[in-house]
Write a protein that holds these residues in place. Structure first.
Motif, PDB file in Angstrom:
ATOM      1  N   LYS A  80      65.029  65.128  46.603  1.00 29.02           N
ATOM      2  CA  LYS A  80      65.234  66.261  47.513  1.00 29.02           C
ATOM      3  C   LYS A  80      63.902  66.832  47.990  1.00 29.02           C
ATOM      4  N   ASN A  81      62.914  66.902  47.092  1.00 22.98           N
ATOM      5  CA  ASN A  81      61.592  67.399  47.476  1.00 22.98           C
ATOM      6  C   ASN A  81      60.927  66.465  48.479  1.00 22.98           C
ATOM      7  N   ALA A  82      61.058  65.160  48.257  1.00 20.59           N
ATOM      8  CA  ALA A  82      60.494  64.185  49.196  1.00 20.59           C
ATOM      9  C   ALA A  82      61.195  64.286  50.546  1.00 20.59           C
ATOM     10  N   ASP A  83      62.506  64.468  50.532  1.00 21.46           N
ATOM     11  CA  ASP A  83      63.271  64.600  51.770  1.00 21.46           C
ATOM     12  C   ASP A  83      62.886  65.880  52.514  1.00 21.46           C
ATOM     13  N   TRP A 123      66.043  54.644  61.125  1.00 21.51           N
ATOM     14  CA  TRP A 123      65.418  54.589  59.803  1.00 21.51           C
ATOM     15  C   TRP A 123      66.400  55.034  58.718  1.00 21.51           C
ATOM     16  N   VAL A 124      67.183  56.064  58.987  1.00 18.91           N
ATOM     17  CA  VAL A 124      68.180  56.522  58.003  1.00 18.91           C
ATOM     18  C   VAL A 124      69.178  55.399  57.728  1.00 18.91           C
ATOM     19  N   GLN A 125      69.601  54.694  58.770  1.00 19.20           N
ATOM     20  CA  GLN A 125      70.497  53.550  58.573  1.00 19.20           C
ATOM     21  C   GLN A 125      69.810  52.458  57.760  1.00 19.20           C
ATOM     22  N   PHE A 126      68.549  52.194  58.066  1.00 15.49           N
ATOM     23  CA  PHE A 126      67.772  51.206  57.317  1.00 15.49           C
ATOM     24  C   PHE A 126      67.648  51.616  55.855  1.00 15.49           C
ATOM     25  N   ARG A 127      67.306  52.887  55.619  1.00 17.26           N
ATOM     26  CA  ARG A 127      67.158  53.394  54.258  1.00 17.26           C
ATOM     27  C   ARG A 127      68.439  53.196  53.468  1.00 17.26           C
ATOM     28  N   ASP A 128      69.563  53.555  54.062  1.00 15.55           N
ATOM     29  CA  ASP A 128      70.848  53.412  53.380  1.00 15.55           C
ATOM     30  C   ASP A 128      71.176  51.945  53.117  1.00 15.55           C
ATOM     31  N   PHE A 130      65.463  57.596  42.526  1.00 13.32           N
ATOM     32  CA  PHE A 130      64.058  57.175  42.510  1.00 13.32           C
ATOM     33  C   PHE A 130      63.750  56.254  43.697  1.00 13.32           C
ATOM     34  N   TYR A 131      64.673  55.363  44.037  1.00 11.48           N
ATOM     35  CA  TYR A 131      64.439  54.457  45.157  1.00 11.48           C
ATOM     36  C   TYR A 131      64.479  55.224  46.485  1.00 11.48           C
ATOM     37  N   LEU A 132      65.408  56.161  46.617  1.00  2.00           N
ATOM     38  CA  LEU A 132      65.447  57.004  47.815  1.00  2.00           C
ATOM     39  C   LEU A 132      64.152  57.794  47.971  1.00  2.00           C
ATOM     40  N   LYS A 133      63.643  58.296  46.869  1.00  2.00           N
ATOM     41  CA  LYS A 133      62.387  59.040  46.880  1.00  2.00           C
ATOM     42  C   LYS A 133      61.263  58.138  47.383  1.00  2.00           C
ATOM     43  N   GLU A 134      61.186  56.935  46.870  1.00  2.00           N
ATOM     44  CA  GLU A 134      60.135  55.997  47.280  1.00  2.00           C
ATOM     45  C   GLU A 134      60.231  55.667  48.772  1.00  2.00           C
ATOM     46  N   LEU A 135      61.423  55.343  49.238  1.00  2.00           N
ATOM     47  CA  LEU A 135      61.608  55.030  50.653  1.00  2.00           C
ATOM     48  C   LEU A 135      61.260  56.227  51.541  1.00  2.00           C
TER      49      LEU A 135
END
Length: 129
Positions: free
Chosen positions: A33-36, A67-72, A97-102
């Motif tokens: 959430k902080n990264a987002d 990018w959001v589609q790619f991330r998902d 953790f993976y969402l944070k990294e991306l």
């Protein structure tokens, strides 16, 4: 007395580091959430800085949606939804953790539009001095 102090020390030490999987998943989600939040701040600053460039803004918004589609899709590729509970209770933590990294990688990509890059013909819409 020394034994009592040692026992209290050990109990307090172990208690400080003990976490349930739910707590670790919650902490990982908070990091995401902080990264987002940081990504959204950078994105919104770019929108503000380039508000007079409607073509760029249109393309930025399109790129961000994609990018959001790619991330998902990346997340689903890394952790496919196999039948049953394939990953166990660690899945929410691993996904966060993976969402944070991306998300952090995307933020760094977008930061180029907030700074001034060296003069380069291939900078495109990144401002140069």
């Amino acid at each position: 007395m020394k034994k009592l102090i040692l026992i209290l020390f050990l109990l307090l030490t172990f208690d400080c580091f003990a976490q349930t999987q739910a707590e670790m998943s919650r902490d990982a989600n908070e990091l995401f959430k902080n990264a987002d939040k940081e990504l959204n701040e950078v994105y919104n600053q770019i929108l503000t800085d380039f508000k007079k460039d409607s073509i760029f803004i249109e393309n930025l918004k399109k790129a961000q949606r994609l990018w959001v589609q790619f991330r998902d899709a990346e997340l689903n590729m890394k952790f496919p939804a196999y039948p049953g509970n394939h990953y166990g209770s660690m899945l929410p933590m691993c996904r966060a953790f993976y969402l944070k990294e991306l998300t952090e990688n995307r933020t760094e990509t977008l930061r180029a539009w907030l700074g001034v890059e060296e003069l380069d013909a291939c900078n495109g819409s990144v401002r140069s001095e």
